[in-house]
Design a protein around this motif. Structure first.
Motif, PDB file in Angstrom:
ATOM      1  N   LYS A 140       0.759  -1.324  -0.079  1.00  0.00           N
ATOM      2  CA  LYS A 140      -0.070  -0.020   0.100  1.00  0.00           C
ATOM      3  C   LYS A 140       1.039   1.356  -0.051  1.00  0.00           C
ATOM      4  O   LYS A 140       1.910   1.234   0.676  1.00  0.00           O
ATOM      5  N   TYR A 141       0.565   2.219  -0.851  1.00  0.00           N
ATOM      6  CA  TYR A 141       1.213   3.347  -0.958  1.00  0.00           C
ATOM      7  C   TYR A 141       0.742   4.460   0.068  1.00  0.00           C
ATOM      8  O   TYR A 141      -0.257   4.735   0.446  1.00  0.00           O
ATOM      9  N   TYR A 142       2.039   5.112   0.729  1.00  0.00           N
ATOM     10  CA  TYR A 142       1.695   6.098   1.627  1.00  0.00           C
ATOM     11  C   TYR A 142       2.558   7.326   1.521  1.00  0.00           C
ATOM     12  O   TYR A 142       2.772   8.152   2.349  1.00  0.00           O
ATOM     13  N   ALA A 143       3.135   7.457   0.035  1.00  0.00           N
ATOM     14  CA  ALA A 143       3.635   8.788   0.089  1.00  0.00           C
ATOM     15  C   ALA A 143       3.665   8.740  -1.572  1.00  0.00           C
ATOM     16  O   ALA A 143       3.413   8.029  -2.249  1.00  0.00           O
ATOM     17  N   VAL A 144       4.304   9.994  -1.868  1.00  0.00           N
ATOM     18  CA  VAL A 144       4.579  10.366  -3.374  1.00  0.00           C
ATOM     19  C   VAL A 144       6.122  10.612  -3.366  1.00  0.00           C
ATOM     20  O   VAL A 144       6.549  11.527  -2.771  1.00  0.00           O
ATOM     21  N   PRO A 145       6.728  10.001  -4.397  1.00  0.00           N
ATOM     22  CA  PRO A 145       8.298  10.137  -4.491  1.00  0.00           C
ATOM     23  C   PRO A 145       8.517  11.438  -5.166  1.00  0.00           C
ATOM     24  O   PRO A 145       7.753  12.118  -5.926  1.00  0.00           O
ATOM     25  N   PHE A 146       9.645  12.234  -4.830  1.00  0.00           N
ATOM     26  CA  PHE A 146      10.011  13.660  -5.214  1.00  0.00           C
ATOM     27  C   PHE A 146      11.454  13.372  -5.858  1.00  0.00           C
ATOM     28  O   PHE A 146      11.722  14.141  -6.742  1.00  0.00           O
ATOM     29  N   SER A 147      12.479  12.868  -5.129  1.00  0.00           N
ATOM     30  CA  SER A 147      13.721  12.472  -5.454  1.00  0.00           C
ATOM     31  C   SER A 147      14.200  11.377  -5.098  1.00  0.00           C
ATOM     32  O   SER A 147      13.892  10.737  -3.973  1.00  0.00           O
ATOM     33  N   ALA A 148      15.465  10.876  -5.743  1.00  0.00           N
ATOM     34  CA  ALA A 148      15.847  10.036  -5.605  1.00  0.00           C
ATOM     35  C   ALA A 148      17.581  10.008  -5.774  1.00  0.00           C
ATOM     36  O   ALA A 148      18.269  11.181  -6.188  1.00  0.00           O
ATOM     37  N   GLN A 149      18.334   9.071  -5.272  1.00  0.00           N
ATOM     38  CA  GLN A 149      19.820   9.157  -5.124  1.00  0.00           C
ATOM     39  C   GLN A 149      20.379   7.772  -4.968  1.00  0.00           C
ATOM     40  O   GLN A 149      19.592   7.063  -4.319  1.00  0.00           O
ATOM     41  N   ALA A 150      21.582   7.696  -5.183  1.00  0.00           N
ATOM     42  CA  ALA A 150      22.331   6.569  -4.852  1.00  0.00           C
ATOM     43  C   ALA A 150      23.779   7.234  -4.593  1.00  0.00           C
ATOM     44  O   ALA A 150      24.440   7.995  -5.219  1.00  0.00           O
ATOM     45  N   ASN A 151      24.503   6.397  -3.391  1.00  0.00           N
ATOM     46  CA  ASN A 151      25.639   7.253  -3.146  1.00  0.00           C
ATOM     47  C   ASN A 151      26.697   6.584  -3.964  1.00  0.00           C
ATOM     48  O   ASN A 151      26.713   5.737  -4.514  1.00  0.00           O
ATOM     49  N   ILE A 152      27.635   7.766  -4.070  1.00  0.00           N
ATOM     50  CA  ILE A 152      28.969   7.416  -4.890  1.00  0.00           C
ATOM     51  C   ILE A 152      30.217   7.919  -3.696  1.00  0.00           C
ATOM     52  O   ILE A 152      30.139   8.115  -2.694  1.00  0.00           O
ATOM     53  N   LEU A 153      31.313   7.675  -4.606  1.00  0.00           N
ATOM     54  CA  LEU A 153      32.711   7.904  -3.612  1.00  0.00           C
ATOM     55  C   LEU A 153      33.283   9.036  -4.166  1.00  0.00           C
ATOM     56  O   LEU A 153      33.505   9.381  -5.638  1.00  0.00           O
ATOM     57  N   LEU A 154      33.493  10.140  -3.509  1.00  0.00           N
ATOM     58  CA  LEU A 154      34.307  11.383  -3.716  1.00  0.00           C
ATOM     59  C   LEU A 154      35.617  11.019  -3.392  1.00  0.00           C
ATOM     60  O   LEU A 154      36.040  10.691  -1.943  1.00  0.00           O
ATOM     61  N   VAL A 155      36.843  11.380  -4.024  1.00  0.00           N
ATOM     62  CA  VAL A 155      38.238  11.248  -4.031  1.00  0.00           C
ATOM     63  C   VAL A 155      38.820  12.471  -4.352  1.00  0.00           C
ATOM     64  O   VAL A 155      38.685  12.993  -5.342  1.00  0.00           O
ATOM     65  N   ARG A 156      39.837  12.685  -3.398  1.00  0.00           N
ATOM     66  CA  ARG A 156      40.727  13.952  -3.710  1.00  0.00           C
ATOM     67  C   ARG A 156      41.758  13.602  -4.976  1.00  0.00           C
ATOM     68  O   ARG A 156      42.494  12.916  -4.706  1.00  0.00           O
ATOM     69  N   SER A 157      41.498  13.882  -6.283  1.00  0.00           N
ATOM     70  CA  SER A 157      41.976  13.757  -7.446  1.00  0.00           C
ATOM     71  C   SER A 157      43.460  14.493  -7.133  1.00  0.00           C
ATOM     72  O   SER A 157      44.463  13.956  -7.728  1.00  0.00           O
TER      73      SER A 157
END
Length: 444
Positions: A140-157
């Motif tokens: 059963k749905y209890y919200a409406v999605p607005f945004s999504a994401q997945a974690n990435i890795l930031l590295v000091r180049s």
């Protein structure tokens, strides 16, 4: 005392909330126009700083289009605590915009309304994965999605270049680069003042569990396993979970490559550690691009896919959802939710305020993040990672926040003492099973 099953409690609470929606004209009244309260739409958002400006851009566009005024309240500090207090005093807002991970918590409290997905204008334009983050165990749905994401890795180049290293692709690579960043003076100041890994290890809001969960999945583990008939059992007392915790603990206790304040740091402090050159690798969401680009390290870091573990390269996926609150202005609240998922609003959320991307990845599949960000390859990467390896927490469990908090408390204590992972996980497994039992979804 007769214990009422969780699903029945939710149904009762939800029915009470729906009745409250019609309380002005009497529950069951057919005069819907009288059921809607007067005045602006009260909208609470978990956000701060420039995010407030970005949400205001979306709300202003909604008001210009519909004439419906919005009275916003936005904060990061104790947001859910303030919301619970509002519920206790019968002063809930009409709409709440908060983490998808709060769905089970809100549903258990009975403070949100169920959503008829088929009646939401534009619902067919949203991705199935985003919609999945908005429903409970029963579907059963209890919200409406607005945004999504997945974690990435930031590295000091720049640190990689100085030490002649490549961005990490595996757990072993991470450990190697982290050790070098900690011991080989990558910033060239002649001081031992840098660390390889940036970890928000505080128990606040379950941050350390939030961070570690990707390692659990990458080792082939899981928080729970199905036991049939809608029941579950905790699944952290396994070799896969133990392997993930052992690797995690080693970075603190054996390799000593994590910033010393980590076990007290939330993401606010972790952000600062990366921005100021204390740490060289930070596992976080793509919303951090804007944050980091506003500091002196702009152009000095690279975003890469999360390094793979022994089993796979899965990474934490998250979402921001729109909740229609019990007793609120249902019709107007639904109109706002429908507007916020339109291409217009999704684009505003991504680009209207460059320093705050409140729409990290669009849930509307007609909108492309990389295109909206003018071909920035980092957003192309973020989309690919979410689509191929994004893995949500068990947010559809009743009150997932309590389960995550218990996991965080256990992990934080383990790492602080440099204890035995297998023993700690056995204890934690029992704790999670106890919580499942109180929620009526435990096996046996």
């Amino acid at each position: 005392m007769v214990r009422v099953p969780w699903r029945d409690r939710v149904l009762v609470a939800s029915a009470a909330g729906m009745c409250a929606v019609l309380a002005i004209s009497g529950c069951g009244s057919s005069d819907k126009s009288k059921a809607e309260a007067t005045g602006p739409l009260n909208v609470w958002v978990r956000g701060a700083n420039d995010s407030i400006k970005a949400y205001q851009k979306v709300f202003d566009a909604f008001t210009a289009k519909t004439g419906i005024q919005i009275k916003p309240f936005m904060t990061l500090t104790d947001f859910e605590t303030k919301l619970s207090a509002a519920a206790t005093s019968h002063k809930l807002p009409d709409v709440v915009v908060d983490d998808a991970a709060q769905l089970g918590n809100f549903e258990t409290q009975g403070i949100i309304q169920p959503v008829d997905k088929s009646a939401v204008a534009g619902q067919d334009q949203l991705t199935d994965r985003a919609w999945d983050s908005a429903k409970d165990l029963t579907g059963k749905y209890y919200a409406v999605p607005f945004s999504a994401q997945a974690n990435i890795l930031l590295v000091r180049s720049d640190w990689l270049a100085k030490l002649k290293l490549q961005p990490p692709k595996t757990w072993q690579d991470v450990a190697t680069v982290a050790k070098a960043f900690t011991t080989q003076d990558p910033d060239g100041d002649g001081k031992a003042d840098t660390y390889g890994l940036d970890v928000p290890g505080s128990t606040t809001r379950g941050y350390i569990s939030w961070y570690w969960s990707s390692l659990l999945w990458e080792a082939g583990g899981s928080y729970f396993k199905p036991a049939g008939n809608g029941k579950f059992a905790a699944n952290l007392d396994t070799p896969q979970a133990t392997q993930s915790v052992q690797w995690f603990e080693d970075q603190f206790c054996t390799n000593k490559v994590v910033q010393p304040s980590a076990l007290n740091d939330t993401t606010t402090e972790a952000n600062k550690a990366f921005q100021t050159g204390v740490t060289g690798m930070y596992f976080t969401g793509p919303y951090a691009y804007a944050t980091m680009d506003a500091t002196a390290i702009k152009g000095k870091y690279v975003a890469v896919a999360p390094p793979a573990g022994p089993a796979n390269g899965q990474t934490l996926a998250e979402g921001t959802d729109i909740y229609l609150m019990a007793g609120g202005k249902t019709s107007e609240a639904k109109k706002l939710a429908e507007f916020m998922i339109t291409p217009e609003a999704q684009r505003l959320g991504m680009t209207a305020v460059p320093t705050a991307t409140i729409v990290r990845l669009p849930v509307n599949k007609t909108v492309d993040a990389a295109t909206e960000h003018q071909g920035d390859d980092r957003w192309k990467l973020a989309q690919q990672v979410y689509q191929s390896d994004g893995h949500y927490e068990d947010i559809n469990m009743p009150n997932w926040t309590a389960l995550r908090q218990a996991t965080s408390d256990g992990l934080n204590a383990l790492v602080a003492k440099c204890g035995d992972p297998a023993t700690a996980l056995h204890t934690l497994n029992d704790k999670l099973n106890s919580i499942l039992k109180t929620q009526g979804v435990a096996a046996g």
